[in-house]
Design an enzyme around this catalytic site. Sequence first.
Site, short mmCIF file in Angstrom:
data_model
loop_
_atom_site.label_atom_id
_atom_site.label_comp_id
_atom_site.label_asym_id
_atom_site.label_seq_id
_atom_site.Cartn_x
_atom_site.Cartn_y
_atom_site.Cartn_z
N PHE A 7 0.82 -1.21 0.00
CA PHE A 7 0.00 0.00 0.00
C PHE A 7 0.86 1.27 0.00
CE2 PHE A 7 -1.39 2.59 3.84
CZ PHE A 7 -1.90 3.64 3.11
N GLY A 32 1.56 -7.66 -0.22
CA GLY A 32 1.42 -6.68 -1.30
C GLY A 32 0.75 -7.31 -2.51
N LEU A 72 10.68 -1.15 3.12
CA LEU A 72 9.30 -1.14 3.57
C LEU A 72 8.76 -2.54 3.82
CD1 LEU A 72 9.68 1.62 1.84
CD2 LEU A 72 7.20 1.66 1.83
N TYR A 145 5.27 -7.88 17.78
CA TYR A 145 5.47 -7.05 16.58
C TYR A 145 6.23 -5.78 16.93
CZ TYR A 145 4.34 -3.64 12.95
OH TYR A 145 4.43 -2.67 11.99
N LYS A 149 10.08 -4.70 15.50
CA LYS A 149 10.42 -3.46 14.80
C LYS A 149 11.42 -2.63 15.60
CE LYS A 149 8.89 -2.45 11.42
NZ LYS A 149 9.35 -2.79 10.04
#
Length: 219
Positions: A7, A32, A72, A145, A149
């Site tokens: 996105f 994606g 990304l 999560y 990150k």
Amino acid sequence: MTGGAGFIGSHLVERLLADGKAVAIVDDLSTGSLDNLREVLAHPRLRVIQSRISACSELAQLVAGAESIYHLAAAVGVELVVRSPIHVLETNLHETEVLLEVAAGRGVPVLLTSTSEVYGKSQREAFDEEDDLLIGPPHQARWSYACSKLMDEFLALAYAKERALPVIIARLFNTVGPRQTGQYGMVLPRFIGAAKSGQPLKVYGDGQQTRCFCYVRDT
């Protein structure tokens, strides 16, 4: 660019092409879709390689010819985090490590996309990068999560310190806009889909919770 068929990535691809850049995308299309790139898929300066970063045999060659890297690619979405925590952790940690190692070998600048989730359970009205972080307990998948990150950030900054790799970290806040899907738990696409079909909007909890959103426009 990794995750360029996602996105956010697809919008960035369009912008870079419009600015006259050549773009190579590495994306395994797990979350994606090439449909996000339908307007530019045939562009002569765009190349799409369907592969995980760690499995891309051309990764070193691509990095060697790159002016910059936009990372990304990540496993995201509430449902995916809850349903497949091992996949989320392995994807966010291992794939980033592979990319940073190759980038450091060539000194190619990396933009690492992180998340607002790394701020944890802060009650402050305004967040600051120097804030101490309060992360929730490990049995709640959300925090796995967040920590994956955050470890990406630690790893990127370690490469910046020890290997002089130019790194920029961007913590994205609940980004919404065209091409976002509710398939993996994103709330606004689900609200919009329900509203358009005349269904009630499902809200969890007492409805008093608030979130900060960033809107991505069509280029």
